[in-house]
Motif scaffolding. Structure first.
Motif, PDB file in Angstrom:
ATOM      1  N   LEU A  45       0.764  -1.168   0.111  1.00  0.00           N
ATOM      2  CA  LEU A  45       0.052  -0.123  -0.075  1.00  0.00           C
ATOM      3  C   LEU A  45       0.923   1.190   0.279  1.00  0.00           C
ATOM      4  N   ASN A  46       1.930   1.182   0.800  1.00  0.00           N
ATOM      5  CA  ASN A  46       2.766   2.372   0.790  1.00  0.00           C
ATOM      6  C   ASN A  46       4.171   1.874   0.251  1.00  0.00           C
ATOM      7  N   PRO A  47       4.796   1.808  -1.136  1.00  0.00           N
ATOM      8  CA  PRO A  47       5.846   1.404  -1.557  1.00  0.00           C
ATOM      9  C   PRO A  47       6.977   1.901  -0.874  1.00  0.00           C
ATOM     10  N   SER A  48       6.861   3.054  -0.151  1.00  0.00           N
ATOM     11  CA  SER A  48       8.226   3.480   0.585  1.00  0.00           C
ATOM     12  C   SER A  48       8.472   2.701   1.742  1.00  0.00           C
ATOM     13  N   GLN A  49       7.739   2.061   2.347  1.00  0.00           N
ATOM     14  CA  GLN A  49       7.759   1.435   3.630  1.00  0.00           C
ATOM     15  C   GLN A  49       7.396  -0.218   3.295  1.00  0.00           C
ATOM     16  N   PRO A  50       8.676  -0.993   3.616  1.00  0.00           N
ATOM     17  CA  PRO A  50       8.492  -2.449   3.725  1.00  0.00           C
ATOM     18  C   PRO A  50       7.332  -2.846   4.389  1.00  0.00           C
ATOM     19  N   THR A  51       6.822  -3.924   3.816  1.00  0.00           N
ATOM     20  CA  THR A  51       5.812  -4.762   4.896  1.00  0.00           C
ATOM     21  C   THR A  51       6.217  -5.622   5.956  1.00  0.00           C
ATOM     22  N   ASP A  52       5.640  -6.037   6.970  1.00  0.00           N
ATOM     23  CA  ASP A  52       6.306  -6.651   7.995  1.00  0.00           C
ATOM     24  C   ASP A  52       6.674  -7.943   7.539  1.00  0.00           C
ATOM     25  N   MET A  53       6.232  -8.444   6.497  1.00  0.00           N
ATOM     26  CA  MET A  53       6.436  -9.924   5.849  1.00  0.00           C
ATOM     27  C   MET A  53       7.746  -9.623   5.172  1.00  0.00           C
ATOM     28  N   GLN A  54       8.015  -8.547   4.515  1.00  0.00           N
ATOM     29  CA  GLN A  54       9.233  -8.367   3.713  1.00  0.00           C
ATOM     30  C   GLN A  54      10.391  -8.042   4.810  1.00  0.00           C
ATOM     31  N   ALA A  55      10.006  -7.437   5.910  1.00  0.00           N
ATOM     32  CA  ALA A  55      11.035  -7.169   6.919  1.00  0.00           C
ATOM     33  C   ALA A  55      11.533  -8.562   7.420  1.00  0.00           C
ATOM     34  N   ILE A  56      10.541  -9.493   7.697  1.00  0.00           N
ATOM     35  CA  ILE A  56      10.984 -10.783   8.164  1.00  0.00           C
ATOM     36  C   ILE A  56      11.657 -11.641   7.169  1.00  0.00           C
ATOM     37  N   ALA A  57      11.347 -11.610   5.785  1.00  0.00           N
ATOM     38  CA  ALA A  57      12.103 -12.145   4.752  1.00  0.00           C
ATOM     39  C   ALA A  57      13.556 -11.553   4.682  1.00  0.00           C
ATOM     40  N   VAL A  58      13.765 -10.404   4.798  1.00  0.00           N
ATOM     41  CA  VAL A  58      15.206  -9.807   4.800  1.00  0.00           C
ATOM     42  C   VAL A  58      15.814 -10.318   6.135  1.00  0.00           C
ATOM     43  N   ALA A  59      15.217 -10.228   7.188  1.00  0.00           N
ATOM     44  CA  ALA A  59      16.122 -10.730   8.261  1.00  0.00           C
ATOM     45  C   ALA A  59      16.432 -12.215   8.402  1.00  0.00           C
ATOM     46  N   VAL A  60      15.411 -13.191   7.692  1.00  0.00           N
ATOM     47  CA  VAL A  60      15.782 -14.567   7.663  1.00  0.00           C
ATOM     48  C   VAL A  60      16.945 -14.765   6.677  1.00  0.00           C
ATOM     49  N   VAL A  61      16.994 -13.915   5.727  1.00  0.00           N
ATOM     50  CA  VAL A  61      18.137 -14.046   4.605  1.00  0.00           C
ATOM     51  C   VAL A  61      19.567 -13.738   5.374  1.00  0.00           C
ATOM     52  N   ASP A  62      19.287 -12.637   6.020  1.00  0.00           N
ATOM     53  CA  ASP A  62      20.617 -11.668   6.531  1.00  0.00           C
ATOM     54  C   ASP A  62      20.923 -12.362   7.739  1.00  0.00           C
ATOM     55  N   THR A  63      20.482 -13.464   8.376  1.00  0.00           N
ATOM     56  CA  THR A  63      20.998 -13.923   9.597  1.00  0.00           C
ATOM     57  C   THR A  63      21.353 -15.204   9.245  1.00  0.00           C
ATOM     58  N   TYR A  64      22.953 -15.083   9.350  1.00  0.00           N
ATOM     59  CA  TYR A  64      23.620 -16.467   9.207  1.00  0.00           C
ATOM     60  C   TYR A  64      23.976 -17.149  10.591  1.00  0.00           C
ATOM     61  N   LYS A  65      23.604 -18.502  10.483  1.00  0.00           N
ATOM     62  CA  LYS A  65      23.751 -19.136  11.827  1.00  0.00           C
ATOM     63  C   LYS A  65      24.914 -20.250  12.020  1.00  0.00           C
ATOM     64  N   GLY A  66      25.733 -19.871  10.955  1.00  0.00           N
ATOM     65  CA  GLY A  66      27.038 -21.120  11.203  1.00  0.00           C
ATOM     66  C   GLY A  66      27.604 -20.978  12.220  1.00  0.00           C
ATOM     67  N   VAL A  67      28.709 -21.861  12.705  1.00  0.00           N
ATOM     68  CA  VAL A  67      29.584 -21.693  13.833  1.00  0.00           C
ATOM     69  C   VAL A  67      30.684 -21.005  13.773  1.00  0.00           C
ATOM     70  N   ILE A  68      31.083 -20.677  12.552  1.00  0.00           N
ATOM     71  CA  ILE A  68      32.227 -19.726  12.063  1.00  0.00           C
ATOM     72  C   ILE A  68      32.024 -18.955  10.877  1.00  0.00           C
ATOM     73  N   PRO A  69      32.637 -17.708  10.606  1.00  0.00           N
ATOM     74  CA  PRO A  69      32.262 -16.871   9.330  1.00  0.00           C
ATOM     75  C   PRO A  69      32.749 -17.940   8.166  1.00  0.00           C
ATOM     76  N   LYS A  70      31.811 -17.914   7.034  1.00  0.00           N
ATOM     77  CA  LYS A  70      32.196 -18.685   6.017  1.00  0.00           C
ATOM     78  C   LYS A  70      33.127 -17.981   4.991  1.00  0.00           C
ATOM     79  N   GLU A  71      33.680 -16.754   5.075  1.00  0.00           N
ATOM     80  CA  GLU A  71      34.493 -15.930   4.268  1.00  0.00           C
ATOM     81  C   GLU A  71      35.751 -16.748   4.583  1.00  0.00           C
ATOM     82  N   GLY A  72      36.511 -16.996   3.700  1.00  0.00           N
ATOM     83  CA  GLY A  72      37.688 -17.415   3.918  1.00  0.00           C
ATOM     84  C   GLY A  72      38.207 -18.974   4.125  1.00  0.00           C
ATOM     85  N   ILE A  73      37.044 -19.539   4.165  1.00  0.00           N
ATOM     86  CA  ILE A  73      37.137 -21.000   4.647  1.00  0.00           C
ATOM     87  C   ILE A  73      37.806 -21.791   3.469  1.00  0.00           C
ATOM     88  N   TRP A  74      38.691 -22.629   3.991  1.00  0.00           N
ATOM     89  CA  TRP A  74      39.638 -23.705   3.125  1.00  0.00           C
ATOM     90  C   TRP A  74      38.723 -24.375   2.206  1.00  0.00           C
TER      91      TRP A  74
END
Length: 356
Positions: A45-74
């Motif tokens: 309804l208001n394109p300038s403001q993300p919906t609650d579902m969009q915010a949840i989706a972004v949070a899920v994508v951005d939350t990394y739950k690995g035990v160590i950072p994956k950057e630079g892994i052998w």
């Protein structure tokens, strides 16, 4: 007469207008349903403001739950490049031996019969290439070296034979045998890009934080029933291959499993291994067990019967025994039971004070 038809005309006009409106609204509704079910979506309804579902989706994508950072892994070298190596055939044979050890060197091995039917790959996942899967990334760069367990300088061949005698509960290979040469060649190739003296990120086994309590075999039995026994079976004897040349899933205790001198008999090693690799589908990026579950299932599995090894010559300097080495004598006053199951924090703190 004309005036008498006027109300009727007005009524007909209103009915036609209403019918057109209903038709238009119906068309819009049908179009919206078709668009949504074909993969489209409605704008907010208001394109300038993300919906609650969009915010949840972004949070899920951005939350990394690995035990160590994956950057630079052998990562292992590209297997397709192996033919460029002068000893490519040795490297290929070495990988085959790691993946299918039992077929060549197990109880029914076609080369020798010197091990228990497990494969090196059962403990060193994906032929020793999985990040935090007990991989071989640091072998070439860190051997030869002095190991506290033996108190001696050890080369790669000695380290491989340790696995044959402990994890595979078998006998040693001759250093100059075709099989030993091949396995060393494969491990050396895997670590060819790692600078000497360095252990790359993601090599070996993950170190699970110590609990504030002892690991609990009773709780671990429940974890095993829920997460492990579908592959390793209720009796812990794994799932043998139909041709009896090895195991699809290895035995975790009993006569055909690793002995009590193996690295995985230490709680921290087993807990770290399952945390990032088990049950099937788990990785360091997406572990499926909590820390507590990993420690408890380690306690359950390592409290069950397995072959014995003469370890009287292990750890000649007892002050260098790992905190979770379960056999005395120790350089501290903690019991064998606490050294096996924990809690380990008090032992760590006491050692830190003693070293000052």
């Amino acid at each position: 007469m004309k005036d008498s038809f006027q109300p009727i005309l007005k009524m007909l006009t209103m009915m036609v207008g209403l019918l057109l409106s209903v038709t238009l609204l119906t068309a819009i509704l049908i179009g919206t349903i078709v668009m949504v079910f074909s993969g489209g979506s409605l704008p907010p309804l208001n394109p300038s403001q993300p919906t609650d579902m969009q915010a949840i989706a972004v949070a899920v994508v951005d939350t990394y739950k690995g035990v160590i950072p994956k950057e630079g892994i052998w990562q292992a070298p590209d297997w397709s490049s192996v033919d460029q190596e002068p000893n490519a055939e040795d490297i290929k044979y070495g990988k085959e031996l790691i993946a299918n050890t039992s077929a060549y060197l197990g109880p029914n091995g076609k080369v020798k019969k010197i091990s228990n039917g497990m494969n090196c790959q059962n403990c060193h996942l994906n032929a020793g290439t999985a990040p935090l899967g007990n991989n071989y990334g640091a072998v070439a760069s860190t051997y030869p070296k002095v190991r506290a367990r033996s108190g001696q300088m050890e080369n790669v061949e000695k380290r491989i034979n340790d696995c044959f005698e402990r994890s595979l509960n078998g006998k040693a290979l001759a250093d100059n045998s075709k099989e030993m040469v091949a396995m060393v060649a494969y491990m050396t190739w895997l670590g060819k890009e790692v600078p000497k003296g360095e252990s790359p990120k993601g090599s070996g086994i993950y170190e699970v934080p110590f609990l504030d309590r002892a690991s609990d075999p009773v709780k671990g039995k429940a974890v095993y029933a829920q997460q492990c026994q579908s592959c390793h079976m209720e009796d812990g004897q794994g799932m043998p291959k139909p041709d009896k040349s090895g195991h699809i899933y290895p035995p975790l205790w009993g006569d055909n499993s690793y002995n009590d001198g193996a690295g995985l008999f230490r709680m921290s090693r087993f807990a770290g291994y399952v945390k990032t690799n088990m049950p099937l589908g788990a990785t360091f990026e997406r572990p499926l067990l909590t820390d507590e579950e990993a420690w408890d299932v380690a306690a359950y599995i390592n409290s069950l019967p397995r072959p014995k090894k003469d370890i009287r010559k292990d750890w000649p300097d007892i002050s260098k025994k790992p905190i979770d080495h379960p056999f005395g004598p120790f350089s501290d006053d903690f019991s064998e039971e606490q050294h096996k199951f924990g809690p380990f924090k008090p032992i760590k703190e006491a050692r830190a004070i003693a070293s000052k």
